[in-house]
Design a protein around this motif. Structure first.
Motif, PDB file in Angstrom:
ATOM      1  N   ARG A   1       7.383  13.085  -3.538  1.00 48.11           N
ATOM      2  CA  ARG A   1       5.945  13.293  -3.419  1.00 48.11           C
ATOM      3  C   ARG A   1       5.409  12.353  -2.342  1.00 48.11           C
ATOM      4  NH1 ARG A   1       3.259  16.759  -7.313  1.00 48.11           N
ATOM      5  NH2 ARG A   1       1.023  16.509  -7.038  1.00 48.11           N
ATOM      6  N   ALA A   2       4.495  12.847  -1.525  1.00 52.68           N
ATOM      7  CA  ALA A   2       3.852  12.016  -0.507  1.00 52.68           C
ATOM      8  C   ALA A   2       2.585  11.394  -1.086  1.00 52.68           C
ATOM      9  CB  ALA A   2       3.512  12.844   0.724  1.00 52.68           C
ATOM     10  N   VAL A   3       2.477  10.078  -0.988  1.00 52.05           N
ATOM     11  CA  VAL A   3       1.309   9.379  -1.532  1.00 52.05           C
ATOM     12  C   VAL A   3       0.859   8.288  -0.569  1.00 52.05           C
ATOM     13  CG1 VAL A   3       2.014   9.796  -3.923  1.00 52.05           C
ATOM     14  CG2 VAL A   3       2.648   7.650  -2.797  1.00 52.05           C
ATOM     15  N   PHE A   4      -0.403   7.910  -0.710  1.00 52.63           N
ATOM     16  CA  PHE A   4      -0.964   6.735  -0.053  1.00 52.63           C
ATOM     17  C   PHE A   4      -1.461   5.774  -1.119  1.00 52.63           C
ATOM     18  CE2 PHE A   4      -1.685  10.020   3.172  1.00 52.63           C
ATOM     19  CZ  PHE A   4      -1.392   9.376   4.365  1.00 52.63           C
ATOM     20  N   ILE A   5      -1.468   4.505  -0.791  1.00 51.22           N
ATOM     21  CA  ILE A   5      -2.173   3.506  -1.584  1.00 51.22           C
ATOM     22  C   ILE A   5      -3.521   3.277  -0.903  1.00 51.22           C
ATOM     23  CG2 ILE A   5      -2.136   1.174  -2.532  1.00 51.22           C
ATOM     24  CD1 ILE A   5       0.086   3.076  -3.541  1.00 51.22           C
ATOM     25  N   PRO A   6      -4.628   3.533  -1.577  1.00 50.01           N
ATOM     26  CA  PRO A   6      -5.936   3.351  -0.935  1.00 50.01           C
ATOM     27  C   PRO A   6      -6.074   1.965  -0.311  1.00 50.01           C
ATOM     28  CG  PRO A   6      -6.211   4.505  -2.997  1.00 50.01           C
ATOM     29  CD  PRO A   6      -4.761   4.093  -2.936  1.00 50.01           C
ATOM     30  N   GLY A   7      -6.524   1.957   0.936  1.00 47.74           N
ATOM     31  CA  GLY A   7      -6.671   0.706   1.671  1.00 47.74           C
ATOM     32  C   GLY A   7      -5.497   0.381   2.556  1.00 47.74           C
ATOM     33  N   GLU A   8      -4.412   1.182   2.481  1.00 43.50           N
ATOM     34  CA  GLU A   8      -3.214   0.899   3.267  1.00 43.50           C
ATOM     35  C   GLU A   8      -2.943   1.962   4.330  1.00 43.50           C
ATOM     36  OE1 GLU A   8       0.148   0.044   0.805  1.00 43.50           O
ATOM     37  OE2 GLU A   8      -0.884  -1.547  -0.313  1.00 43.50           O
ATOM     38  N   LEU A   9      -3.986   2.624   4.789  1.00 45.06           N
ATOM     39  CA  LEU A   9      -3.847   3.589   5.879  1.00 45.06           C
ATOM     40  C   LEU A   9      -3.491   2.865   7.169  1.00 45.06           C
ATOM     41  CD1 LEU A   9      -4.447   6.703   6.529  1.00 45.06           C
ATOM     42  CD2 LEU A   9      -6.580   5.844   7.504  1.00 45.06           C
ATOM     43  N   TYR A  10      -2.544   3.414   7.929  1.00 43.41           N
ATOM     44  CA  TYR A  10      -2.199   2.831   9.227  1.00 43.41           C
ATOM     45  C   TYR A  10      -3.221   3.286  10.262  1.00 43.41           C
ATOM     46  CZ  TYR A  10       0.077   1.988  13.672  1.00 43.41           C
ATOM     47  OH  TYR A  10       0.340   1.562  14.957  1.00 43.41           O
ATOM     48  N   ILE A  11      -3.845   2.327  10.935  1.00 43.30           N
ATOM     49  CA  ILE A  11      -4.872   2.625  11.934  1.00 43.30           C
ATOM     50  C   ILE A  11      -4.330   2.253  13.309  1.00 43.30           C
ATOM     51  CG2 ILE A  11      -7.267   2.237  12.637  1.00 43.30           C
ATOM     52  CD1 ILE A  11      -7.787   1.262   9.760  1.00 43.30           C
ATOM     53  N   SER A  12      -4.061   3.257  14.108  1.00 45.19           N
ATOM     54  CA  SER A  12      -3.479   3.032  15.429  1.00 45.19           C
ATOM     55  C   SER A  12      -4.517   2.475  16.396  1.00 45.19           C
ATOM     56  CB  SER A  12      -2.921   4.340  15.986  1.00 45.19           C
ATOM     57  OG  SER A  12      -3.981   5.256  16.217  1.00 45.19           O
ATOM     58  N   LYS A  13      -4.036   1.936  17.517  1.00 42.38           N
ATOM     59  CA  LYS A  13      -4.939   1.437  18.551  1.00 42.38           C
ATOM     60  C   LYS A  13      -5.826   2.544  19.088  1.00 42.38           C
ATOM     61  CE  LYS A  13      -2.007  -2.398  20.119  1.00 42.38           C
ATOM     62  NZ  LYS A  13      -1.247  -2.975  21.253  1.00 42.38           N
TER      63      LYS A  13
ATOM     64  N   SER B   1     -10.119  14.451  11.796  1.00 44.40           N
ATOM     65  CA  SER B   1      -9.482  14.451  10.480  1.00 44.40           C
ATOM     66  C   SER B   1      -8.973  13.065  10.116  1.00 44.40           C
ATOM     67  CB  SER B   1      -8.341  15.471  10.427  1.00 44.40           C
ATOM     68  OG  SER B   1      -7.334  15.171  11.366  1.00 44.40           O
ATOM     69  N   LYS B   2      -8.541  12.295  11.121  1.00 41.35           N
ATOM     70  CA  LYS B   2      -8.104  10.921  10.862  1.00 41.35           C
ATOM     71  C   LYS B   2      -9.292  10.052  10.440  1.00 41.35           C
ATOM     72  CE  LYS B   2      -4.214  11.057  14.095  1.00 41.35           C
ATOM     73  NZ  LYS B   2      -3.620  10.489  15.334  1.00 41.35           N
ATOM     74  N   ILE B   3     -10.443  10.293  11.049  1.00 43.65           N
ATOM     75  CA  ILE B   3     -11.653   9.566  10.656  1.00 43.65           C
ATOM     76  C   ILE B   3     -12.006   9.907   9.206  1.00 43.65           C
ATOM     77  CG2 ILE B   3     -14.121   9.287  11.096  1.00 43.65           C
ATOM     78  CD1 ILE B   3     -12.380   7.956  13.196  1.00 43.65           C
ATOM     79  N   ALA B   4     -11.863  11.182   8.842  1.00 45.45           N
ATOM     80  CA  ALA B   4     -12.131  11.579   7.462  1.00 45.45           C
ATOM     81  C   ALA B   4     -11.185  10.869   6.501  1.00 45.45           C
ATOM     82  CB  ALA B   4     -11.989  13.100   7.319  1.00 45.45           C
TER      83      ALA B   4
ATOM     84  N   LEU C   1      -9.638   7.996   7.020  1.00 46.42           N
ATOM     85  CA  LEU C   1     -10.009   6.585   6.991  1.00 46.42           C
ATOM     86  C   LEU C   1     -11.205   6.354   6.069  1.00 46.42           C
ATOM     87  CD1 LEU C   1      -9.866   3.663   7.986  1.00 46.42           C
ATOM     88  CD2 LEU C   1     -11.169   4.363  10.013  1.00 46.42           C
ATOM     89  N   ALA C   2     -12.206   7.224   6.180  1.00 45.43           N
ATOM     90  CA  ALA C   2     -13.387   7.102   5.324  1.00 45.43           C
ATOM     91  C   ALA C   2     -13.010   7.289   3.857  1.00 45.43           C
ATOM     92  CB  ALA C   2     -14.437   8.131   5.738  1.00 45.43           C
TER      93      ALA C   2
END
Length: 237
Positions: A65-77, A169-172, A174-175
């Motif tokens: 299963r693909a999951v994220f931990i909230p707050g651990e999104l990778y934000i590129s330059k 979509s990446k901004i969405a 991140l939000a």
């Protein structure tokens, strides 16, 4: 033994996700309806519908299963530059139907969409019940991106996202991460891994581990005003 179950319109209870087929990965059951109670029962057990317009309703619980931990999104330059370059405006639950319609538009090299009119009607009903939610990204008055999904306790089950402008979509996402983190969510379910999700920091975990985390979190509360419609501000990245 793994097996495929057939369910009717009356049956709400699903078979154990651990019985899902290995090929195709995660297919668990066929049939039933998209009644709100059935959909809520499915997500509560780590199951979701996914099928083409001409198919019967198919229910899935893939492994891994693909999951994220909230707050651990990778934000590129490049995403950080995009945040500074464009006057993004972010809202929550302001245009749920429009977000679903945006997600339903066929992608490049796709002939159709799995987000049929029937799917849209079902999730709009869950939105009316305050169980399904959307994040919208705007440039001026134009909706340029967004995503939607369901909240199950302290788990958010992401369904789909779209963009009409580069990085929207990446901004969405991140939000959403910032919103979930600030309101006490512990897990973001992204269902099936793909290169885009992986580039944002998604993790692959076994179905067994996912179901164990879901069981721990699905009955826990978050702040009561979490999904109040309105505008949200992105924090510093």
């Amino acid at each position: 033994m793994n097996s495929l179950s057939f369910i009717d319109d009356e049956l709400v209870q699903f078979p154990s996700p651990e019985l899902a087929l290995a090929d195709p990965n995660g297919l668990l059951a066929i049939g039933g309806s998209l009644h709100p109670n059935r959909l809520l029962a499915a997500y509560y057990e780590g199951i979701f519908p996914w099928f083409n317009a001409d198919d019967p309703i198919l229910w899935w619980s893939p492994d891994p299963r693909a999951v994220f931990i909230p707050g651990e999104l990778y934000i590129s330059k490049s995403l950080k530059k995009s945040l500074r370059r464009h006057p993004w405006r972010i809202t929550i639950n302001q245009a749920f139907s429009d977000v679903m319609a945006g997600c339903a538009q066929p992608r490049a090299k796709q002939d159709g969409t799995w987000i049929t009119t029937t799917i849209q009607m079902a999730y709009r009903e869950l939105h009316v019940q305050q169980r399904a939610h959307s994040v919208e990204v705007w440039l001026g008055e134009r909706l340029v991106g967004g995503l939607y999904g369901l909240a199950v306790g302290q788990v958010f089950c992401g369904e789909s996202m779209f963009h009409r402008h580069t990085d929207a979509s990446k901004i969405a996402m991140l939000a959403l991460h910032q919103h979930l983190f600030s309101h006490g969510f512990k897990l973001l379910d992204a269902q099936v891994m793909n290169p885009h999700l992986e580039s944002l920091g998604a993790q692959s975990i076994s179905r067994t581990e996912f179901l164990a985390r879901l069981k721990q979190l699905r009955d826990l509360e978050v702040s009561r005003n979490c999904w109040q419609p309105g505008e949200v501000k992105l924090g510093a990245c």
